[in-house]
Design a protein around this motif. Structure first.
Motif: not given
Length: 126
Positions: A45-46, A107-113
């Protein structure tokens, strides 16, 4: 808890446009930064784009700059992704995501959400 539902995906020819929507539940939508990610078959996922809680700041992956536009309507609890000049390699499942983080570098990585929608499929034919 935030629940989100994406819509607007579909099949489009290369060069065409689609507008994705992501509508969230709850009364705190305006406190979340929102992001769009995508995942092509066999790939990770990107990051695609993100927008601050107020909509005043936007962030894009280099691969979509100048073609995609992220926006939001806090009164309608909805974030949009306008996709123009679509290319076959834009084919993927597109996900929206929400975060309370105030730090844009997250905001640029999946882990940030924290919260994710179920995804909507976009297929671009050549």
């Amino acid at each position: 808890q935030v629940q989100m539902v994406e819509s607007g995906g579909g099949l489009v020819q290369a060069g065409g446009s689609l507008r994705l929507s992501c509508t969230a539940s709850g009364r705190t939508f305006s406190t979340y930064a929102m992001g769009w990610f995508r995942q092509a078959p066999g790939k990770e996922r990107e990051f695609v784009a993100a927008i601050s809680w107020s909509g005043g700041n936007t962030y894009y992956a280099d691969s979509v700059k100048g073609r995609f536009t992220i926006s939001r309507d806090n009164a309608k609890n909805t974030v949009f992704l306008q996709m123009n000049s679509l290319k076959p390699w834009d084919t993927a499942v597109y996900y929206c995501a929400a975060t309370t983080s105030p730090y844009s570098h997250t905001y640029y990585s999946t882990g940030g959400y924290t919260y994710w929608g179920q995804g909507t499929r976009v297929t671009v034919s050549s």
